[in-house]
Write an enzyme that holds these catalytic residues in place. Structure first.
Site, mmCIF file in Angstrom:
data_model
loop_
_atom_site.group_PDB
_atom_site.id
_atom_site.type_symbol
_atom_site.label_atom_id
_atom_site.label_comp_id
_atom_site.label_asym_id
_atom_site.label_seq_id
_atom_site.Cartn_x
_atom_site.Cartn_y
_atom_site.Cartn_z
ATOM 1 N N CYS A 286 25.551 53.908 -32.834
ATOM 2 C CA CYS A 286 24.125 53.590 -32.977
ATOM 3 C C CYS A 286 23.876 52.237 -32.312
ATOM 4 O O CYS A 286 24.667 51.307 -32.470
ATOM 5 C CB CYS A 286 23.747 53.527 -34.460
ATOM 6 S SG CYS A 286 21.993 53.197 -34.755
ATOM 7 N N HIS B 159 19.631 62.419 -35.546
ATOM 8 C CA HIS B 159 19.982 60.995 -35.640
ATOM 9 C C HIS B 159 18.715 60.141 -35.616
ATOM 10 O O HIS B 159 18.562 59.196 -36.395
ATOM 11 C CB HIS B 159 20.921 60.620 -34.480
ATOM 12 C CG HIS B 159 21.325 59.185 -34.425
ATOM 13 N ND1 HIS B 159 22.596 58.750 -34.690
ATOM 14 C CD2 HIS B 159 20.603 58.070 -34.129
ATOM 15 C CE1 HIS B 159 22.645 57.418 -34.570
ATOM 16 N NE2 HIS B 159 21.453 56.983 -34.224
ATOM 17 N N GLU B 160 17.763 60.516 -34.728
ATOM 18 C CA GLU B 160 16.524 59.726 -34.592
ATOM 19 C C GLU B 160 15.600 59.907 -35.786
ATOM 20 O O GLU B 160 15.045 58.940 -36.302
ATOM 21 C CB GLU B 160 15.787 60.088 -33.292
ATOM 22 C CG GLU B 160 16.583 59.897 -32.006
ATOM 23 C CD GLU B 160 17.340 58.594 -31.925
ATOM 24 O OE1 GLU B 160 18.403 58.573 -31.282
ATOM 25 O OE2 GLU B 160 16.915 57.591 -32.538
ATOM 26 N N HIS C 110 16.541 57.815 -38.622
ATOM 27 C CA HIS C 110 16.086 56.423 -38.535
ATOM 28 C C HIS C 110 14.686 56.264 -39.134
ATOM 29 O O HIS C 110 14.368 55.229 -39.729
ATOM 30 C CB HIS C 110 16.054 55.933 -37.078
ATOM 31 C CG HIS C 110 17.370 55.410 -36.565
ATOM 32 N ND1 HIS C 110 18.092 54.414 -37.189
ATOM 33 C CD2 HIS C 110 18.073 55.729 -35.457
ATOM 34 C CE1 HIS C 110 19.205 54.169 -36.502
ATOM 35 N NE2 HIS C 110 19.224 54.948 -35.451
HETATM 36 O O1 LIG Z 1 19.057 55.823 -32.597
HETATM 37 C C1 LIG Z 1 19.463 55.854 -31.421
HETATM 38 N N1 LIG Z 1 20.583 55.228 -31.060
HETATM 39 O O2 LIG Z 1 21.190 54.462 -31.972
HETATM 40 C C2 LIG Z 1 21.242 55.459 -29.792
HETATM 41 C C3 LIG Z 1 22.374 56.462 -29.965
HETATM 42 C C4 LIG Z 1 21.824 57.845 -30.327
HETATM 43 C C5 LIG Z 1 22.916 58.947 -30.282
HETATM 44 C C6 LIG Z 1 24.080 58.724 -31.254
HETATM 45 C C7 LIG Z 1 24.591 60.118 -31.565
HETATM 46 C C8 LIG Z 1 23.500 61.092 -31.225
HETATM 47 C C9 LIG Z 1 22.337 60.298 -30.694
HETATM 48 C C10 LIG Z 1 23.123 56.505 -28.654
HETATM 49 O O3 LIG Z 1 22.623 57.038 -27.687
HETATM 50 N N2 LIG Z 1 24.362 55.936 -28.565
HETATM 51 N N3 LIG Z 1 24.876 55.314 -29.666
HETATM 52 C C11 LIG Z 1 25.810 54.218 -29.366
HETATM 53 C C12 LIG Z 1 26.857 54.677 -28.403
HETATM 54 C C13 LIG Z 1 26.235 55.122 -27.150
HETATM 55 C C14 LIG Z 1 25.114 56.117 -27.343
HETATM 56 C C15 LIG Z 1 25.604 57.559 -27.297
HETATM 57 O O4 LIG Z 1 25.899 58.117 -28.319
HETATM 58 N N4 LIG Z 1 25.574 58.165 -26.102
HETATM 59 C C16 LIG Z 1 25.948 59.476 -25.831
HETATM 60 C C17 LIG Z 1 26.325 60.399 -26.810
HETATM 61 C C18 LIG Z 1 26.661 61.698 -26.411
HETATM 62 C C19 LIG Z 1 26.611 62.026 -25.084
HETATM 63 C C20 LIG Z 1 26.224 61.056 -24.158
HETATM 64 N N5 LIG Z 1 25.908 59.790 -24.539
HETATM 65 NI NI NI Z 2 20.700 55.015 -33.933
#
Ligand SMILES: O=CN(O)C[C@@H](CC1CCCC1)C(=O)N1NCCC[C@H]1C(=O)Nc1ccccn1
Ligand code: NI
Length: 183
Positions: free
Chosen positions: A110, A153-154, A157
């Site tokens: 996250c 996930h969103e 939040h």
């Molecule tokens: O609330 C929103 N957030 O916190 C951003 C999160 C949301 C994702 C987390 C899991 C599902 C949605 C986010 O995108 N990340 N979290 C931190 C690490 C990088 C990135 C990520 O998971 N990237 C990713 C995952 C799968 C495939 C490609 N890329």
């Molecule tokens: Ni998040």
């Protein structure tokens, strides 16, 4: 433009609040904020821009993460067919879901959580979501795979729920009934 300094981190009370519904039709300000959230996600996935502004790559963002306790989310991600989807939604709501569950094999992270928290984060495999688009039109989405996981996930939040709330505290990798890893 939104940068990492605008993203609040775990421990900030706003991340544990239930966000307020956005009045529909959305105000120009709500529309501008939602557009800036999608712009951040797209920027964070652009190697040059992310490097220049030190952005952590993300596929989704919820307004509470920029300390705006309103029910607005943006997503920009590929589905299992490699098709790119962009979502900017007001007041998203899961109206139905599969019994079957799924999870990202490497767990979840996250942008509001700076440490790695290992473990299985069970999500519904498929969800039907009702929401309003950037112009205030009602829409219905049927999602599976990564879009389904990211949407949940969103929406979490917006309800003050963090991904690690779903991890089994006694055994983070304990198999979850009726849950299958994505891919
Ligand atoms: O609330 C929103 N957030 O916190 C951003 C999160 C949301 C994702 C987390 C899991 C599902 C949605 C986010 O995108 N990340 N979290 C931190 C690490 C990088 C990135 C990520 O998971 N990237 C990713 C995952 C799968 C495939 C490609 N890329
Ligand atoms: Ni998040």
């Amino acid at each position: 433009m939104i940068t990492m300094k605008d993203i609040i981190r775990d421990g900030h009370p706003t991340l544990r609040k239930v966000a307020e519904e956005v009045t529909i039709p959305p105000t120009e300000e709500d529309r501008a904020v939602l557009k800036s959230m999608l712009e951040f996600i797209i920027n964070s996935q652009d190697e040059e821009i992310a490097k220049k502004y030190d952005l952590r790559p993300g596929i989704g963002l919820a307004a509470p993460q920029i300390n705006i306790s309103k029910r607005m989310i943006a997503l920009h991600l590929e589905d299992e067919k490699g098709k790119l989807h962009s979502y900017t939604l007001f007041n998203p709501k899961i109206v139905s879901h599969s019994v079957e569950k799924t999870y990202l094999p490497n767990g979840e992270g996250c942008l509001s959580v700076d440490e790695v928290i290992p473990g299985i984060v069970p999500r519904y495999a498929r969800v039907t979501v009702k929401a309003f688009d950037i112009d205030g039109n009602e829409l219905k989405l049927r999602l599976k795979g990564l879009p389904s996981i990211a949407m949940q996930h969103e929406i979490d939040h917006l309800n003050g729920i963090m991904f690690y709330d779903h991890i089994n505290k006694d055994d983070p990798f304990k198999p979850v009934e009726n849950a299958f890893p994505l891919e």
